[in-house]
Design a protein around this motif. Structure first.
Motif, PDB file in Angstrom:
ATOM      1  N   PRO A  31       0.750  -1.204  -0.008  1.00 20.26           N
ATOM      2  CA  PRO A  31      -0.051  -0.051   0.003  1.00 20.26           C
ATOM      3  C   PRO A  31       0.889   1.162  -0.051  1.00 20.26           C
ATOM      4  O   PRO A  31       1.873   1.271   0.570  1.00 20.26           O
ATOM      5  N   SER A  32       0.544   2.237  -0.914  1.00 20.72           N
ATOM      6  CA  SER A  32       1.286   3.407  -0.987  1.00 20.72           C
ATOM      7  C   SER A  32       0.171   4.574  -1.237  1.00 20.72           C
ATOM      8  O   SER A  32      -0.436   4.506  -1.977  1.00 20.72           O
ATOM      9  N   SER A  33       0.454   5.674  -0.559  1.00 14.29           N
ATOM     10  CA  SER A  33      -0.389   6.917  -0.603  1.00 14.29           C
ATOM     11  C   SER A  33       0.299   8.321  -1.063  1.00 14.29           C
ATOM     12  O   SER A  33       1.302   8.643  -0.393  1.00 14.29           O
ATOM     13  N   LYS A  34      -0.114   8.620  -2.344  1.00 10.29           N
ATOM     14  CA  LYS A  34       0.639   9.798  -2.772  1.00 10.29           C
ATOM     15  C   LYS A  34       0.301  11.053  -2.043  1.00 10.29           C
ATOM     16  O   LYS A  34       1.205  12.023  -1.777  1.00 10.29           O
ATOM     17  N   GLU A  35      -0.977  11.177  -1.452  1.00 11.70           N
ATOM     18  CA  GLU A  35      -1.331  12.129  -0.476  1.00 11.70           C
ATOM     19  C   GLU A  35      -0.829  12.134   0.662  1.00 11.70           C
ATOM     20  O   GLU A  35      -0.251  13.319   1.303  1.00 11.70           O
ATOM     21  N   LEU A  36      -0.190  11.138   1.378  1.00 10.74           N
ATOM     22  CA  LEU A  36       0.635  11.028   2.297  1.00 10.74           C
ATOM     23  C   LEU A  36       1.936  11.639   2.223  1.00 10.74           C
ATOM     24  O   LEU A  36       2.559  12.282   2.991  1.00 10.74           O
ATOM     25  N   PHE A  37       2.656  11.251   1.000  1.00 16.72           N
ATOM     26  CA  PHE A  37       3.872  11.734   0.646  1.00 16.72           C
ATOM     27  C   PHE A  37       3.790  13.132   0.688  1.00 16.72           C
ATOM     28  O   PHE A  37       4.692  13.970   0.621  1.00 16.72           O
ATOM     29  N   VAL A  38       2.763  13.659  -0.149  1.00 14.62           N
ATOM     30  CA  VAL A  38       2.745  15.379  -0.427  1.00 14.62           C
ATOM     31  C   VAL A  38       2.544  16.083   1.022  1.00 14.62           C
ATOM     32  O   VAL A  38       3.365  16.968   1.286  1.00 14.62           O
ATOM     33  N   PHE A  39       1.790  15.321   1.876  1.00 19.72           N
ATOM     34  CA  PHE A  39       1.455  16.098   3.164  1.00 19.72           C
ATOM     35  C   PHE A  39       3.043  15.814   4.089  1.00 19.72           C
ATOM     36  O   PHE A  39       3.298  16.944   4.708  1.00 19.72           O
ATOM     37  N   ILE A 104      12.609  11.392   4.898  1.00 20.23           N
ATOM     38  CA  ILE A 104      11.013  11.616   5.258  1.00 20.23           C
ATOM     39  C   ILE A 104      10.272  10.831   4.340  1.00 20.23           C
ATOM     40  O   ILE A 104       9.205  10.151   4.535  1.00 20.23           O
ATOM     41  N   VAL A 105      10.728  10.830   2.917  1.00 22.13           N
ATOM     42  CA  VAL A 105      10.103   9.905   1.918  1.00 22.13           C
ATOM     43  C   VAL A 105      10.135   8.247   2.435  1.00 22.13           C
ATOM     44  O   VAL A 105       9.249   7.601   2.305  1.00 22.13           O
ATOM     45  N   ILE A 106      11.399   8.005   2.928  1.00 22.19           N
ATOM     46  CA  ILE A 106      11.517   6.729   3.175  1.00 22.19           C
ATOM     47  C   ILE A 106      10.891   6.197   4.314  1.00 22.19           C
ATOM     48  O   ILE A 106      10.239   5.212   4.416  1.00 22.19           O
ATOM     49  N   LEU A 107      11.038   7.200   5.443  1.00 18.69           N
ATOM     50  CA  LEU A 107       9.871   6.703   6.613  1.00 18.69           C
ATOM     51  C   LEU A 107       8.629   6.744   6.362  1.00 18.69           C
ATOM     52  O   LEU A 107       7.890   6.070   6.939  1.00 18.69           O
ATOM     53  N   THR A 108       8.140   7.558   5.551  1.00 24.92           N
ATOM     54  CA  THR A 108       6.530   7.718   5.074  1.00 24.92           C
ATOM     55  C   THR A 108       6.252   6.366   4.682  1.00 24.92           C
ATOM     56  O   THR A 108       5.360   5.604   4.991  1.00 24.92           O
ATOM     57  N   GLN A 109       7.117   5.721   3.684  1.00 27.15           N
ATOM     58  CA  GLN A 109       6.759   4.523   2.791  1.00 27.15           C
ATOM     59  C   GLN A 109       6.969   3.251   4.160  1.00 27.15           C
ATOM     60  O   GLN A 109       6.012   2.487   4.185  1.00 27.15           O
ATOM     61  N   MET A 110       7.914   3.483   5.257  1.00 21.73           N
ATOM     62  CA  MET A 110       7.851   2.458   6.087  1.00 21.73           C
ATOM     63  C   MET A 110       6.789   2.492   6.906  1.00 21.73           C
ATOM     64  O   MET A 110       6.255   1.584   7.650  1.00 21.73           O
ATOM     65  N   THR A 111       5.929   3.683   7.074  1.00 24.11           N
ATOM     66  CA  THR A 111       4.904   3.843   7.911  1.00 24.11           C
ATOM     67  C   THR A 111       3.824   3.279   7.242  1.00 24.11           C
ATOM     68  O   THR A 111       2.650   2.469   7.962  1.00 24.11           O
ATOM     69  N   MET A 112       3.671   3.237   6.001  1.00 24.02           N
ATOM     70  CA  MET A 112       2.657   2.435   5.131  1.00 24.02           C
ATOM     71  C   MET A 112       2.849   1.003   5.120  1.00 24.02           C
ATOM     72  O   MET A 112       1.850   0.446   5.558  1.00 24.02           O
ATOM     73  N   SER A 113       3.897   0.439   4.920  1.00 18.23           N
ATOM     74  CA  SER A 113       4.227  -0.854   4.655  1.00 18.23           C
ATOM     75  C   SER A 113       4.871  -1.673   6.150  1.00 18.23           C
ATOM     76  O   SER A 113       5.052  -2.908   5.667  1.00 18.23           O
TER      77      SER A 113
END
Length: 384
Positions: A31-39, A104-113
């Motif tokens: 799962p990956s969210s573009k909106e979460l990356f933008v935020f 932050i991009v790496i940590l965001t993806q870790m938060t998702m998956s």
């Protein structure tokens, strides 16, 4: 419900198994969210901006120094030197912003998956990716519709937030040119901060909704039919029939091991032990004058045979060596049962010899013969 049906017509109602989840990670399907990356990136940029506010004027003065010329050297030298310094200034300032954003991009993806997943299979060329019909199907799918609605909603809400902030801060914007440079920059900075905060609030709400939607879609895609769960269970643990057979074999082996352990306790009461002399040992019991044939109390091979012989010798049991008879008793007999009928004559001759030997009579060792079907090698194969 057609999108939730498998080829067999069953609905995908079962939650994905751990194996299916791991397989999806290996294939790069997480799962990956573009909106979460933008935020997350905008929020990081906001904090970076707050961090450089105390240094904003020094940065402006450093930048303005690139446009100052003293006339001590030629204009061409100044231009090239200042261009070099300008590029270096922009490069290092960009690095200071890019590194935190990358983290932050790496940590965001870790938060998702939950983990960083590097999947080479996601880069493999698939026919469905270049198939025009598959492309049209994706364009008019529910996912494409949701992405379009998100884009429209993002534009409307962000534009509305910008108009609202500009309208409420109109006085500061109109009076900024009338004040001195520092005051004007300060007023514009305040409006900019409010604008970013408004954007962050809107993007935070959109990110939460999108994360929930992405997890729902990912879980829905990985759901399995009941038959798929059963098939996977068979592949992982084996079919129920095979598992039942293994359990029966384990129970049989356990029962035999228990029987042999209990039989070892009866060895001291044996009448004789037939060996070959060390690889096989069979403990027999026979009471003179009783009906019936001798009983096999215990038998074993290898280490267990040596143990039977050792226990028997300690108890004073006579040990008789006969290679062929020991093998015949071991492979044809059963613990707790009478010896096989074809071996009656041979065993009777040996027990008679032992009985007279124990009485102190001088007797010759009997030369016993076995039936052809009672001759075995050390692996239990007939040697007749």
């Amino acid at each position: 419900m057609a999108d939730q049906a498998s080829d067999g017509g069953q609905e995908k109602t079962e939650e994905p198994t751990q194996k299916r989840l791991e397989k999806s990670k290996e294939d790069g399907e997480v799962p990956s969210s573009k909106e979460l990356f933008v935020f997350s990136t905008l929020l990081t940029g906001f904090f970076l901006y707050i961090g450089i506010i105390p240094f904003i004027f020094s940065i402006i003065f450093e930048w303005s120094s690139l446009f100052q010329f003293s006339g001590e050297t030629s204009l061409q030298d100044y231009v090239f030197n200042n261009l070099k310094a300008g590029y270096a200034l922009m490069y290092w300032k960009a690095v200071l912003f890019a590194l935190p954003l990358f983290v932050i991009v790496i940590l965001t993806q870790m938060t998702m998956s939950g983990v960083i997943n590097w999947s080479s299979s996601a880069l493999n060329l698939k026919a469905s990716r270049i198939n025009p019909f598959s492309g049209l199907k994706r364009m008019f799918s529910m996912k494409a519709l949701v992405e379009m609605l998100k884009a429209i909603g993002k534009v409307i809400f962000l534009l509305g937030a910008a108009v609202f902030v500009m309208f409420t801060q109109m006085d500061k914007l109109l009076t900024a040119p009338a004040t001195h440079l520092v005051g004007g920059i300060s007023r514009l900075g305040d409006v900019f901060l409010l604008l970013i905060i408004a954007f962050l609030l809107i993007l935070a709400v959109m990110a939460m909704l999108d994360v929930s939607w992405q997890f729902y879609q990912h879980n829905k895609k990985l759901k399995m039919t009941l038959q798929e769960v059963k098939d996977e269970s068979k592949q992982t643990d084996g079919s129920p029939e095979v598992k039942a057979k293994i359990r029966r074999m384990q129970m049989t082996a356990g029962s035999r091991a228990k029987q042999r352990r209990e039989a070892m306790e009866n060895v001291p009461s044996a009448t004789a032990i037939i060996t070959n002399p060390t690889h096989f040992a069979v403990a027999l019991k026979y009471e003179v004058g009783t009906a019936g044939a001798p009983i096999i109390l215990a038998m074993g091979r290898g280490y267990q045979a040596q143990e039977i012989i050792s226990i028997g010798k300690d108890a004073g049991v006579t040990v008789f060596q006969n290679e062929l008879l020991a093998r015949a008793l071991f492979f044809a007999g059963q613990i707790g049962e009478e010896i096989p009928t074809p071996l009656f004559t041979a065993v009777a001759a040996i027990l008679g010899f032992i009985y007279r030997l124990n009485k102190g009579d001088a007797v010759d060792e009997p030369d016993v013969e076995l039936p052809a079907d009672m001759l075995f090698d050390e692996n239990g194969k007939s040697i007749s």
